[in-house]
Design a protein around this motif. Structure first.
Motif, PDB file in Angstrom:
ATOM      1  N   GLU A  73      27.510  -4.578  -4.428  1.00  0.00           N
ATOM      2  CA  GLU A  73      28.960  -4.369  -4.360  1.00  0.00           C
ATOM      3  C   GLU A  73      29.263  -2.979  -3.823  1.00  0.00           C
ATOM      4  N   GLY A  74      30.475  -2.804  -3.333  1.00  0.00           N
ATOM      5  CA  GLY A  74      30.914  -1.513  -2.822  1.00  0.00           C
ATOM      6  C   GLY A  74      30.875  -0.453  -3.907  1.00  0.00           C
ATOM      7  N   GLY A  75      30.668   0.784  -3.485  1.00  0.00           N
ATOM      8  CA  GLY A  75      30.614   1.894  -4.419  1.00  0.00           C
ATOM      9  C   GLY A  75      29.650   2.939  -3.915  1.00  0.00           C
ATOM     10  N   SER A  76      29.554   4.040  -4.647  1.00  0.00           N
ATOM     11  CA  SER A  76      28.645   5.130  -4.282  1.00  0.00           C
ATOM     12  C   SER A  76      27.390   5.050  -5.128  1.00  0.00           C
ATOM     13  N   TYR A  77      26.249   5.082  -4.455  1.00  0.00           N
ATOM     14  CA  TYR A  77      24.954   5.012  -5.119  1.00  0.00           C
ATOM     15  C   TYR A  77      24.184   6.270  -4.751  1.00  0.00           C
ATOM     16  N   SER A  78      23.790   7.027  -5.762  1.00  0.00           N
ATOM     17  CA  SER A  78      23.158   8.313  -5.535  1.00  0.00           C
ATOM     18  C   SER A  78      21.649   8.219  -5.698  1.00  0.00           C
ATOM     19  N   SER A 119      36.548   0.878   3.344  1.00  0.00           N
ATOM     20  CA  SER A 119      36.829   1.738   2.190  1.00  0.00           C
ATOM     21  C   SER A 119      36.051   1.314   0.953  1.00  0.00           C
ATOM     22  N   ASP A 120      35.568   0.099   0.918  1.00  0.00           N
ATOM     23  CA  ASP A 120      34.788  -0.388  -0.224  1.00  0.00           C
ATOM     24  C   ASP A 120      33.327  -0.647   0.154  1.00  0.00           C
ATOM     25  N   ALA A 121      32.784   0.206   1.026  1.00  0.00           N
ATOM     26  CA  ALA A 121      31.389   0.089   1.469  1.00  0.00           C
ATOM     27  C   ALA A 121      30.431   0.449   0.334  1.00  0.00           C
ATOM     28  N   ALA A 122      29.209  -0.043   0.436  1.00  0.00           N
ATOM     29  CA  ALA A 122      28.125   0.381  -0.452  1.00  0.00           C
ATOM     30  C   ALA A 122      27.480   1.591   0.215  1.00  0.00           C
ATOM     31  N   ALA A 155      27.874  -5.974   0.184  1.00  0.00           N
ATOM     32  CA  ALA A 155      28.921  -7.002   0.125  1.00  0.00           C
ATOM     33  C   ALA A 155      30.035  -6.758   1.136  1.00  0.00           C
ATOM     34  N   ASN A 156      30.213  -5.496   1.540  1.00  0.00           N
ATOM     35  CA  ASN A 156      31.307  -5.126   2.442  1.00  0.00           C
ATOM     36  C   ASN A 156      30.759  -4.357   3.641  1.00  0.00           C
TER      37      ASN A 156
END
Length: 182
Positions: A12-17, A38-41, A32-33
């Motif tokens: 799913e979209g969001g920030s992964y560190s 704006s809702d990129a992974a 997913a995007n």
């Protein structure tokens, strides 16, 4: 971490560190995007975005940034260290390192990286933050930044590697030599 061989992981979209270490063979990891939405992974916050260390892995649709300020002198957006990988439709940008930043790196490092595909990616803004003096021209400094790099590495194979339909822009530093798109 819990993926099994043959699985498809939808992210799913969001920030992964941090670095995504892929060690499960025949795994498909799909955002997913779209990567420019704006809702990129988005994967960032480490010197490597993805380390693909298992055969037959697909990484598709991510926004990836890598910055050496975290832990070393090299940065890779996506580092492919195994055969049969597919790196597709990702946006790799803002890759920074002191010496050798690479957007997408297909590198044997003793392993076979044959039958790998790097297709439909956008790679931009890859910059070496410390330039190296050019031995042939002491007034000129060079950048070793690369958009896409393929190498068999330490006596490994890099046969049948497809690089197609990628866009590569803004690699290196202004007025420097040795920076390369592919």
């Amino acid at each position: 971490d819990e993926a099994s061989t043959g699985d498809t992981v939808l992210v799913e979209g969001g920030s992964y560190s941090g670095t995504v270490d892929v060690t499960t063979s025949d795994l498909t990891i799909v955002a997913a995007n779209p990567p420019n939405s704006s809702d990129a992974a988005t994967v960032s916050g480490a010197s490597n975005g993805f380390d693909i260390e298992a055969t037959g892995v697909t990484v598709k649709g991510f926004e990836v940034m890598a910055d050496v300020g975290v832990d070393g002198s090299n940065a890779r957006g996506i580092d492919v260290l195994a055969s049969g990988a597919t790196v597709e439709s990702n946006w790799v940008h803002d890759v920074r390192a002191e010496e050798r930043p690479i957007g997408i790196h297909v590198w044997g490092k003793g392993q076979d990286v044959s039958n790998t595909k790097v297709v439909n990616n956008r790679i931009e803004d890859v910059e070496a933050t410390t330039l190296t003096p050019n031995l042939e021209d002491s007034d000129r400094e060079i950048s070793k930044a690369k958009g896409i790099a393929v190498s068999g590495g330490d006596s490994a194979n890099a046969d049948n590697v497809e690089i197609s339909h990628n866009t590569v822009e803004d690699i290196g530093n202004k007025d420097t030599a040795l920076a390369s798109a592919i």
